[in-house]
Design an enzyme around this catalytic site. Sequence first.
Site, PDB file in Angstrom:
ATOM      1  CD  GLU A 287       4.804   1.853  -0.537  1.00  0.00           C
ATOM      2  OE1 GLU A 287       5.114   2.196   0.615  1.00  0.00           O
ATOM      3  OE2 GLU A 287       3.634   1.543  -0.856  1.00  0.00           O
ATOM      4  CG  HIS A 290       5.813   5.652   3.478  1.00  0.00           C
ATOM      5  ND1 HIS A 290       5.108   6.215   4.522  1.00  0.00           N
ATOM      6  CD2 HIS A 290       4.930   4.849   2.823  1.00  0.00           C
ATOM      7  CE1 HIS A 290       3.855   5.761   4.495  1.00  0.00           C
ATOM      8  NE2 HIS A 290       3.717   4.935   3.470  1.00  0.00           N
ATOM      9  CD  GLU A 309       0.535   4.682   5.003  1.00  0.00           C
ATOM     10  OE1 GLU A 309       0.665   5.256   3.900  1.00  0.00           O
ATOM     11  OE2 GLU A 309       1.223   3.703   5.330  1.00  0.00           O
ATOM     12  CG  ASP A 366      -2.860  -6.156  10.351  1.00  0.00           C
ATOM     13  OD1 ASP A 366      -2.381  -5.165   9.750  1.00  0.00           O
ATOM     14  OD2 ASP A 366      -2.156  -7.066  10.820  1.00  0.00           O
TER      15      ASP A 366
END
Length: 589
Positions: A287, A290, A309, A366
Amino acid sequence: MSRFDPHSWCDADQPAQRHLDLELSVDFVARTLRGKVRLHLAQRAAGPLDLDARSLAIESVRNGSGAAIPWAIAESEPVRGDRLRVDLPAGTDLVEIVYTTAPGAVALGWLEPQQTAGGRHPFLFSQCQPIHARTIVPCQDTPRHRVTYDAAVTVPAPLRAVMSAGAAGETHDRHGRTTWRFRMPQAIPTYLLALAVGNLDRRDLGPRSCVYAEPETVERAAWEFAEVESMIASAETLFGPYEWDRFDLLLMPPAFPYGGMENPRLTFLTPTLLAGDRSQVNVVAHELAHSWTGNLVTNATMNDFWLNEGFTVYAERRILEEVYGKEYADLQGVVRRNALQVNLDHFGKGSPYTKLRTDLAGVDPDEVYSLVPYEKGAQFVLLVENAVGRARFDRFLRAYIDTFRFRSITTDEFLAFLEQELPGVYARVEGPRWVDGPDMPDNELPVVSARVDRVRSLAAGWACGARPTRDDVDAWSPTEWQLYLQDLPRQLGDGDCHWLDETFRLTKQGNYEVLVEWLTIAAGSNFAPALPRIREVLSSVGRMKYLKPLYTALMKNEATQAFAREVFAEAADSYHPLSKGAVAGIVKA
Ligand code: BES
Ligand code: ZN
C-alpha cells in the site's frame, strides 16, 4: 461526445471537476449519508455535464448563486450506473448537489457493534475502488480526472471520522454530534476518496505516521506496524520523495473486504495482518508503494489497471528487499506466483482476462478481479529491469514517476514513454505477448532460491511419503509454511489431514495466511475436525482473499456444499456488499 472510460459517463468534451466541497452527515440507524457536494469545474461552461451516480436519491441541483439547475437521470447501465445529466446555464463553474445515499450503497460497509473489536459502537467504512465513489457522491468517477477536496463529516459522539485527507479540526454541537473537518490538498482520482467512522484511538508510529484503531486493538497494531518509517525511508531512496505528507494507517474491523487499500494519507488494513510476528507487513509495503505507483502515477481507466498494480507489486518487492532482505521478497514472489496460477487456471487458457491490457467495456471490474494485473504485471516489469540492468532501470523508474506524477495514463502512453527512454527493450522482452497476449509467456524469469527449492521438493514428495521434519519446520517462516501448503495436493485423506494438524497444530494457527491455506485443504478434503474453525473464519472475516478459496473448496465436494450454503446464509448479512456478491457467485445462492 467523447467518452474515454468504459466505466464512467464522463465526457471529455465537457468541463472537468477540479475540487469537491463535501458535507456528509452519517446516519447509522438509516444506514445513509446525507450529502451536499459542491463540484468546482475547471472553467466556466454552459450546456450538459454528465456525472456518475448510482443508487443516489438526488434532492436538488443548484449553481453557485443558489439557482436551481435542470437535471435528470438520463440513462442507466448495470455496470456504469446512472448518468446524471445537469444542464449548466452559461457561465457556470460550480454545481451544488444535495442527495442521500442508499442503505445498500456498494461503497459502504455498515457494521453492527458486535462486528467490531470493542463490541459497543457501530462502524462505517468506504471502499471506492474501482468504481464505487459514485454511490456516495455524484461526480466524474473516472481515474482520468483528479480532484482536491474539503470535507466536513458529522457523526454521533463519541465516534471519530477519518478520511484520505489531512485533519482540519473538529467541532461538537449540543445534540451530541461531532463534525470532523478534512482538507486534501493533493489531487486524487475519485476512487481514492475514503471515509471511516468508528470508536477510534490512535498511536504514533513515527514522525509522519500513526495507526488508528479501536482502543482494544491499537496496541497490537502499533507493535505490528512499528517498522513503517523504515519502509517509507527505503521507498524514498528507491522512488523519490514521499509526496503525501503523512502515511497513516487505519486498522479496520475484520469485515473489510480487502487486505489493504492505498487510500492516500490513510491506508486501510485488514486486522488479519495482526499475526503478532510482523510477517504480514508486505501488505503495508504494497500500500505504501502505491504512494508512487498508482496514487502519483494512476491508470487512466480500468483497462490500464496493470500499470497501477503491476508496478506496485514490483515496487513492493523492492521495498521488502531493502528492509527484510532478498530471501523474504523472493518467497513472497513465489507464493503469489502460485496464487496467480490458480487465477489463470480459473480463467482458462487464452482468456482475455489474462491479458495485462484489458477491454472491460460492459464488464464489472470487481467480477474479473484477479492477480493477473498484479503478478503478471510485476513479472513484466521485472523482465524490463532484467533486460537493462537495475541501475539503468532505476533511473527509468524515477523518470517515469517524475514525468507522470499527479497524472493518469493509458497503456499506450506508458509504452510510448518506455520506447522513448529505453528504445528497443519492449520488443526484446517480447512485450506485446505480455501486454496484449493472454496467459503467461514462456520468457518469465525464474526465482533462484535454495529455501524455496527445499520447501517445494518436500511438498512435491508428499505422495511418495516425504514429510517435513521438526528441524525443517523449526526454521520455516510463515511464508515458507504457506508455500509448503500451497504445493500440497488440494485433497488429502483423513489420516493425512490428522497427521498434519496434530503434528503442526495448523487449525490453531494465528497467522491467517497459513491458517487459510491449511483450511482450504481441510475444506477440500471434508476434514470434519476443521469445519468449526472454517465456520468461525467464514462468519467473522470478510477479506475476499480468504472467503473465495474457502467457499470454492467447500463447493467442490458434494459432502460440504450444504455446509457452505448454511454458513453463507447465516453470515451473508454481516458481509460487505462486495464480499456478499463474490460469495453468492460461488455458492450460487
Ligand atoms: N488497491 C488494491 C485493492 C483493490 C484493488 C481494491 C482493486 C478494489 C479494486 C490494494 O492495493 C491491494 O492490492 N491489496 C491487496 C494486498 C496486496 C499485498 C496484494 C489485498 O487486499 O490483498
Ligand atoms: Zn495494490
